[in-house]
Design an enzyme around this catalytic site. Structure first.
Site, mmCIF file in Angstrom:
data_model
loop_
_atom_site.group_PDB
_atom_site.id
_atom_site.type_symbol
_atom_site.label_atom_id
_atom_site.label_comp_id
_atom_site.label_asym_id
_atom_site.label_seq_id
_atom_site.Cartn_x
_atom_site.Cartn_y
_atom_site.Cartn_z
ATOM 1 N N GLN A 259 0.845 -1.198 0.000
ATOM 2 C CA GLN A 259 0.000 0.000 0.000
ATOM 3 C C GLN A 259 0.882 1.250 0.000
ATOM 4 O O GLN A 259 1.754 1.411 0.852
ATOM 5 C CB GLN A 259 -0.940 0.035 1.212
ATOM 6 C CG GLN A 259 -2.022 1.098 1.010
ATOM 7 C CD GLN A 259 -2.915 1.337 2.209
ATOM 8 O OE1 GLN A 259 -2.423 1.533 3.319
ATOM 9 N NE2 GLN A 259 -4.218 1.333 2.006
ATOM 10 N N TYR B 80 -6.140 11.026 3.584
ATOM 11 C CA TYR B 80 -4.760 11.334 3.203
ATOM 12 C C TYR B 80 -4.748 12.100 1.876
ATOM 13 O O TYR B 80 -5.801 12.488 1.369
ATOM 14 C CB TYR B 80 -3.934 10.040 3.180
ATOM 15 C CG TYR B 80 -3.782 9.475 4.585
ATOM 16 C CD1 TYR B 80 -3.088 10.184 5.566
ATOM 17 C CD2 TYR B 80 -4.400 8.288 4.957
ATOM 18 C CE1 TYR B 80 -2.975 9.705 6.864
ATOM 19 C CE2 TYR B 80 -4.297 7.799 6.260
ATOM 20 C CZ TYR B 80 -3.586 8.517 7.209
ATOM 21 O OH TYR B 80 -3.494 8.051 8.502
ATOM 22 N N GLY C 81 -15.751 -3.918 9.441
ATOM 23 C CA GLY C 81 -16.668 -4.546 10.379
ATOM 24 C C GLY C 81 -17.169 -5.925 9.987
ATOM 25 O O GLY C 81 -18.114 -6.427 10.585
HETATM 26 C C1 LIG Z 1 -4.028 -0.731 13.856
HETATM 27 C C2 LIG Z 1 -4.695 -0.314 12.574
HETATM 28 C C3 LIG Z 1 -3.922 0.289 11.591
HETATM 29 C C4 LIG Z 1 -4.487 0.654 10.358
HETATM 30 N N1 LIG Z 1 -3.688 1.181 9.374
HETATM 31 C C5 LIG Z 1 -4.196 1.361 8.121
HETATM 32 C C6 LIG Z 1 -3.332 1.670 7.031
HETATM 33 O O1 LIG Z 1 -2.098 1.753 7.163
HETATM 34 N N2 LIG Z 1 -3.902 1.841 5.808
HETATM 35 C C7 LIG Z 1 -5.266 1.730 5.610
HETATM 36 O O2 LIG Z 1 -5.737 1.900 4.484
HETATM 37 N N3 LIG Z 1 -6.094 1.411 6.633
HETATM 38 C C8 LIG Z 1 -5.584 1.196 7.867
HETATM 39 N N4 LIG Z 1 -6.418 0.766 8.882
HETATM 40 C C9 LIG Z 1 -7.832 0.485 8.597
HETATM 41 C C10 LIG Z 1 -8.026 -1.005 8.288
HETATM 42 O O3 LIG Z 1 -7.428 -1.349 7.040
HETATM 43 C C11 LIG Z 1 -9.529 -1.374 8.201
HETATM 44 O O4 LIG Z 1 -10.133 -0.520 7.267
HETATM 45 C C12 LIG Z 1 -10.217 -1.237 9.551
HETATM 46 O O5 LIG Z 1 -9.500 -1.939 10.561
HETATM 47 C C13 LIG Z 1 -11.649 -1.766 9.467
HETATM 48 O O6 LIG Z 1 -11.651 -3.150 9.161
HETATM 49 P P1 LIG Z 1 -12.029 -4.220 10.281
HETATM 50 O O7 LIG Z 1 -13.409 -3.849 10.773
HETATM 51 O O8 LIG Z 1 -11.965 -5.557 9.629
HETATM 52 O O9 LIG Z 1 -11.008 -4.069 11.394
HETATM 53 C C14 LIG Z 1 -5.874 0.430 10.125
HETATM 54 C C15 LIG Z 1 -6.643 -0.160 11.138
HETATM 55 C C16 LIG Z 1 -6.068 -0.548 12.329
HETATM 56 C C17 LIG Z 1 -6.911 -1.237 13.381
#
Ligand SMILES: Cc1cc2nc3c(=O)[nH]c(=O)nc-3n(C[C@H](O)[C@H](O)[C@H](O)COP(=O)(O)O)c2cc1C
Length: 365
Positions: A97, A178, A297
């Site tokens: 990414q 961003y 989610g």
């Molecule tokens: C610790 C953490 C770091 C994250 N860093 C990024 C990132 O570097 N780039 C990005 O596009 N999203 C980032 N996200 C968002 C996640 O890719 C994702 O969209 C978010 O956790 C929701 O998905 P989930 O409900 O499966 O956790 C981050 C999320 C978490 C929890």
């Protein structure tokens, strides 16, 4: 399970439809290159259909908390090479990414005299975790028209470094407020040149980047991540549906590998539509003909339902992947899941990073 069936992205066949969402974990070295620990973390998760790395900066002007990663110097490519090799050694596939933080860079970590940049001189209203403590973003310097090509070039250079590192493809981070998102949405883009004003003008920066990166990897190895409803820090758009219809149609034309859309399932949620506004996944599905990856989610059940209903081709998992290196196996067996510890998300070191047990460590599988 439909989640466990193969799917194609460009010329790649993924063995399943479970992707690891990109996640910043702040374990890289001082040079912003990943190390052996980071390689171990990704290798542990190699059974995912697709791994997407944490966001990696394309420029020294894109910098945040210590331990975050970059991919613009040879030293970064060398670090990422060991990650790609370890993942490939376990039979996995990994996309890098790429992002530029724009107005959300930490000013205290820039070189003296440097300022964060943005499409317009509008500061984010957010607070962010910086080098030492939380800080309030300052006013960014608006990029001059002639400078924009240079930023596009930084994405091209980063893609070339990722290619050298042996990555399988690129995900362009056009989400979460961003720099690219700042150009897309009219609350942060008040430009009057060819990168501002009409939707077509605001989308131009993204499309130039996709074109540049496609020149390195081929369009089929390029994914784009969007978060239409993201509103933190005062970003947003006066016509989200029209903006992202245009984005999806243009990316469809370019034949990218996949579109990765973040949309929460509830109205009013952080990544959901505001009251009275539509969910956009059905529209994206209609307009974008290639593979659509859904995020935010999801559980094993809701992801399976989305694949069965045809609302998405793949689903990415964030927090579940932090705590379950063998998420694919656990889904396949419908096994219990480890719970992630948010206190350790950005802690540094192996604790809460590489020490979540796989089922086989417990003797269960
Ligand atoms: C610790 C953490 C770091 C994250 N860093 C990024 C990132 O570097 N780039 C990005 O596009 N999203 C980032 N996200 C968002 C996640 O890719 C994702 O969209 C978010 O956790 C929701 O998905 P989930 O409900 O499966 O956790 C981050 C999320 C978490 C929890």
């Amino acid at each position: 399970m439909h989640l466990m069936t193969p799917v194609r992205i460009g010329d790649l066949t993924l063995p399943n439809r479970v992707a690891m969402a990109p996640m910043t974990r702040a374990r890289s070295s001082e040079s912003r290159a990943p190390n052996e620990l980071v390689a171990e973390y990704y290798a542990q998760r190699a059974s995912a259909g697709l791994l997407i790395t944490e966001a990696c900066s394309v420029s020294p002007l894109s910098v945040s908390r210590p331990g975050t990663s970059a991919i613009y110097l040879d030293v970064h490519a060398e670090g990422w090479r060991q990650v790609a090799e370890r993942v490939h050694g376990r039979g996995g596939r990994i996309f890098q990414q790429l992002y530029h933080m724009g107005r959300k860079a930490d000013p205290s970590r820039l070189s003296p005299g440097e300022r964060p940049v943005g499409p317009s001189a509008i500061p984010s209203q957010q607070q962010a975790g910086g080098a030492n403590t939380y800080f309030q973003f300052g006013e960014p310097r608006a990029l001059a028209t002639a400078e924009v090509a240079g930023v596009v070039g930084e994405f091209r250079n980063a893609a070339a470094q990722a290619h050298k590192a042996g990555m399988d493809g690129i995900e362009i981070h056009a989400a979460q407020g961003y720099l690219i998102d700042q150009f897309l949405k009219d609350a942060t883009n008040r430009r009057t040149d060819r990168y501002g004003g009409s939707i077509a003008n605001r989308v131009r920066f993204l499309l130039e980047i996709v074109d540049a990166v496609s020149g390195v990897f081929g369009a089929g190895r390029v994914g784009v991540r969007i978060s239409p409803h993201y509103r933190d820090g005062g970003i947003g758009d006066s016509d989200t549906t029209a903006l992202f219809r245009h984005v999806a149609a243009a990316l469809n034309e370019l034949g990218i590998g996949y579109l990765h859309a973040i949309e929460a399932g509830e109205v009013g949620a952080r990544q959901g539509p505001p009251e009275g506004k539509p969910f956009l996944m059905p529209m994206l599905r209609q307009v974008f003909g290639g593979p659509l990856m859904a995020n935010s989610g999801f559980t094993r059940q809701s992801a399976e339902a989305a694949i069965v209903a045809g609302t998405a081709d793949l689903v990415s998992f964030g927090s579940l992947y932090i705590a379950n290196p063998d998420l694919v196996e656990r889904f396949r067996l419908d096994a219990p899941l480890n719970r992630p510890d948010p206190e350790k998300y950005y802690l540094g070191g192996p604790s809460g990073y590489t020490d979540y047990p796989a089922l086989r460590d417990n003797g269960a599988a």
